[in-house]
Scaffold this active site. Structure first.
Site, PDB file in Angstrom:
ATOM      1  N   ARG A  92     -35.002 -23.564  21.508  1.00  0.00           N
ATOM      2  CA  ARG A  92     -35.530 -24.526  20.530  1.00  0.00           C
ATOM      3  C   ARG A  92     -34.759 -25.847  20.520  1.00  0.00           C
ATOM      4  NH1 ARG A  92     -34.945 -22.953  15.762  1.00  0.00           N
ATOM      5  NH2 ARG A  92     -33.963 -20.939  16.070  1.00  0.00           N
TER       6      ARG A  92
ATOM      7  N   ASP B 233     -12.844  -9.400  -0.571  1.00  0.00           N
ATOM      8  CA  ASP B 233     -14.012  -8.750   0.034  1.00  0.00           C
ATOM      9  C   ASP B 233     -15.285  -8.820  -0.817  1.00  0.00           C
ATOM     10  OD1 ASP B 233     -12.216  -8.054   2.016  1.00  0.00           O
ATOM     11  OD2 ASP B 233     -11.909  -6.019   1.258  1.00  0.00           O
TER      12      ASP B 233
ATOM     13  N   ARG C 168       0.876  -1.167   0.000  1.00  0.00           N
ATOM     14  CA  ARG C 168       0.000   0.000   0.000  1.00  0.00           C
ATOM     15  C   ARG C 168       0.916   1.220   0.000  1.00  0.00           C
ATOM     16  NH1 ARG C 168      -3.513  -3.590   3.347  1.00  0.00           N
ATOM     17  NH2 ARG C 168      -5.265  -4.059   1.987  1.00  0.00           N
TER      18      ARG C 168
HETATM   19  P1  ADP Z   1      -7.344  -2.471  -2.232  1.00  0.00           P
HETATM   20  O1  ADP Z   1      -6.871  -2.280  -3.616  1.00  0.00           O
HETATM   21  O2  ADP Z   1      -7.252  -3.900  -1.777  1.00  0.00           O
HETATM   22  O3  ADP Z   1      -8.714  -1.857  -1.991  1.00  0.00           O
HETATM   23  P2  ADP Z   1      -6.138  -0.190  -0.843  1.00  0.00           P
HETATM   24  O4  ADP Z   1      -7.438   0.523  -0.661  1.00  0.00           O
HETATM   25  O5  ADP Z   1      -5.205  -0.199   0.325  1.00  0.00           O
HETATM   26  O6  ADP Z   1      -6.332  -1.731  -1.241  1.00  0.00           O
HETATM   27  O7  ADP Z   1      -5.417   0.477  -2.093  1.00  0.00           O
HETATM   28  C1  ADP Z   1      -4.159  -0.013  -2.552  1.00  0.00           C
HETATM   29  C2  ADP Z   1      -3.321   1.120  -3.036  1.00  0.00           C
HETATM   30  O8  ADP Z   1      -3.949   1.754  -4.155  1.00  0.00           O
HETATM   31  C3  ADP Z   1      -3.096   2.266  -2.052  1.00  0.00           C
HETATM   32  O9  ADP Z   1      -2.080   1.996  -1.117  1.00  0.00           O
HETATM   33  C4  ADP Z   1      -2.698   3.396  -2.971  1.00  0.00           C
HETATM   34  O10 ADP Z   1      -1.334   3.280  -3.378  1.00  0.00           O
HETATM   35  C5  ADP Z   1      -3.594   3.140  -4.182  1.00  0.00           C
HETATM   36  N1  ADP Z   1      -4.797   3.970  -4.074  1.00  0.00           N
HETATM   37  C6  ADP Z   1      -5.850   3.784  -3.244  1.00  0.00           C
HETATM   38  N2  ADP Z   1      -6.765   4.766  -3.375  1.00  0.00           N
HETATM   39  C7  ADP Z   1      -6.264   5.619  -4.315  1.00  0.00           C
HETATM   40  C8  ADP Z   1      -6.721   6.860  -4.902  1.00  0.00           C
HETATM   41  N3  ADP Z   1      -7.885   7.414  -4.554  1.00  0.00           N
HETATM   42  N4  ADP Z   1      -5.935   7.437  -5.852  1.00  0.00           N
HETATM   43  C9  ADP Z   1      -4.761   6.874  -6.215  1.00  0.00           C
HETATM   44  N5  ADP Z   1      -4.278   5.736  -5.694  1.00  0.00           N
HETATM   45  C10 ADP Z   1      -5.003   5.111  -4.764  1.00  0.00           C
HETATM   46  O1  F6P Z   2      -9.189  -6.055   1.394  1.00  0.00           O
HETATM   47  C1  F6P Z   2      -8.820  -7.304   1.916  1.00  0.00           C
HETATM   48  C2  F6P Z   2      -8.677  -7.240   3.421  1.00  0.00           C
HETATM   49  O2  F6P Z   2      -8.285  -8.518   3.895  1.00  0.00           O
HETATM   50  C3  F6P Z   2      -9.916  -6.750   4.169  1.00  0.00           C
HETATM   51  O3  F6P Z   2     -10.894  -7.775   4.305  1.00  0.00           O
HETATM   52  C4  F6P Z   2      -9.322  -6.308   5.479  1.00  0.00           C
HETATM   53  O4  F6P Z   2     -10.105  -5.308   6.087  1.00  0.00           O
HETATM   54  C5  F6P Z   2      -7.988  -5.733   5.049  1.00  0.00           C
HETATM   55  O5  F6P Z   2      -7.674  -6.311   3.795  1.00  0.00           O
HETATM   56  C6  F6P Z   2      -6.880  -6.029   6.037  1.00  0.00           C
HETATM   57  O6  F6P Z   2      -5.743  -5.360   5.594  1.00  0.00           O
HETATM   58  P1  F6P Z   2      -4.285  -5.651   6.191  1.00  0.00           P
HETATM   59  O7  F6P Z   2      -3.809  -6.929   5.599  1.00  0.00           O
HETATM   60  O8  F6P Z   2      -3.495  -4.477   5.737  1.00  0.00           O
HETATM   61  O9  F6P Z   2      -4.431  -5.762   7.667  1.00  0.00           O
END
Ligand code: ADP
Ligand code: F6P
Length: 322
Positions: free
Chosen positions: A211, A127, A72
């Site tokens: 039950r 998810d 991330r």
């Molecule tokens: P997932 O893809 O599993 O939903 P995240 O929400 O953590 O996981 O997003 C993964 C990565 O995508 C983030 O760490 C960031 O680098 C990028 N990202 C998330 N949201 C945005 C956004 N609004 N604009 C640009 N990059 C984003």
């Molecule tokens: O998006 C997948 C997921 O496993 C979610 O279900 C959960 O909330 C999150 O990622 C956990 O993230 P991390 O592995 O960063 O704790």
């Protein structure tokens, strides 16, 4: 197009490797070189690219996690970060990017598309909260893992006449909880989408006791309005439901493991179709499964629309829990 890149981003999901393999081998079919970007947008910013040959993706179909690793990254959320990523891609003469990941990752993909770079999205997240596809890569495997855990926990719940509160992942979505509740035979399911008070949970568990059931199982989505720990504490302190209360938070074991047949098939189809769509000139879209077909849907829609929970499944869960 002669040179494209692929990354896996956000939470890892079983089947991501099968999708990488499909992108690489479809590239070979069309004489396109496919570069793997390690650790998602972090590796993109660092220029961490590696040419993936057919051999590099041998023997990965059955492996959980992602060989490209994931990450991330906050910097990439800024326009400066996105411009820097584009610079790295251009330095390596990469002409297009396939992003395999969850809704956050697809937001990142959309940002690159808006800056003029060809991007294709592939839904990968346990998810199942991504709009535009019936299933995301990894959901089926995660559900099988959860059901297996539920079956095991029910054995001990029955033996000890206990009520178990089992927390599953899903971030803000109750999909995994609701499906696991139905498929694992839970007495009650608590999701973020449908509020149930702690007193109503107690009533449902007590009803199972009255039950004549020998156990009760409540499945709780991690995004529910109260935590599983707080619920367990409340029930233990204030209610006598007939059963002793125990809780189990399944955690990251839900994300690992070898992908199911369904996920291997979904990932292979979506990976292949993503590369083909890119070669056809599509960009700013995600390939998703709708019914029995693979469709391209705009990333704008994917990132702004909410995947609704089907009401009929709540009804199914309620009726079958009698
Ligand atoms: P997932 O893809 O599993 O939903 P995240 O929400 O953590 O996981 O997003 C993964 C990565 O995508 C983030 O760490 C960031 O680098 C990028 N990202 C998330 N949201 C945005 C956004 N609004 N604009 C640009 N990059 C984003
Ligand atoms: O998006 C997948 C997921 O496993 C979610 O279900 C959960 O909330 C999150 O990622 C956990 O993230 P991390 O592995 O960063 O704790």
């Amino acid at each position: 197009m002669k040179r494209v890149a692929v990354m896996t981003s956000g939470g890892d999901a079983p089947g991501m490797n099968a999708a990488i393999r499909a992108v690489v081998r479809t590239g070979l079919e069309h004489s396109v070189e496919v570069y793997g970007i390690r650790q998602a947008y972090t590796g993109c910013l660092a220029g961490d690219f590696e040419l993936l040959t057919s051999r590099e993706v041998s023997g990965i179909l059955q492996r959980g996690g992602t060989i490209l690793q994931t990450a991330r990254n906050e910097e990439f959320k800024t326009v400066q970060g996105q411009r820097k990523a584009l610079r790295r891609l251009n330095e390596r003469n990469i002409e297009g990017l396939v992003v395999i990941g969850g809704d956050g990752s697809l937001r990142g993909a959309l940002a690159l598309h808006k800056l003029g770079f060809p991007v294709l999205g592939v839904p990968g997240s346990i998810d199942n909260d991504i709009w535009g596809t019936d299933m995301s890569i990894g959901v089926d495997t995660a559900l099988n893992t959860i059901i297996d855990a539920l079956d095991r926990i029910r054995d001990t719940a029955t033996s000890h006449q206990r009520a178990f509160l089992i927390e599953v992942m899903g971030r803000n979505s109750g999909y995994l909880a609701l499906m696991a509740g139905i498929l694992g035979g839970a007495e009650i399911v608590i999701t973020p989408e449908k509020a149930i008070s702690m007193d109503d949970v107690a009533a449902a568990l007590e009803d199972s006791y009255v039950r004549g059931k020998s156990h009760a199982v409540a499945v709780i989505a991690e995004g529910a309005s109260y935590s599983t720990t707080d619920l367990a504490a409340y029930l233990t302190k204030n209610k006598n439901v007939g059963f002793e209360i125990r809780l189990s938070i399944l955690g990251h074991m839900q994300r690992g493991g070898s992908p199911s047949a369904f996920d291997r098939r979904l990932a292979s189809l979506l990976g292949m179709r993503a590369l083909e769509a890119m070669l056809e000139g599509q960009s700013g879209v995600m390939v998703g499964m709708q019914g029995r077909t693979i469709q391209s849907v705009s990333l704008e829609d994917v990132t702004t629309k909410t995947r609704e929970m089907t009401e009929a499944y709540y009804e199914l869960a309620r009726i079958l829990s009698r």
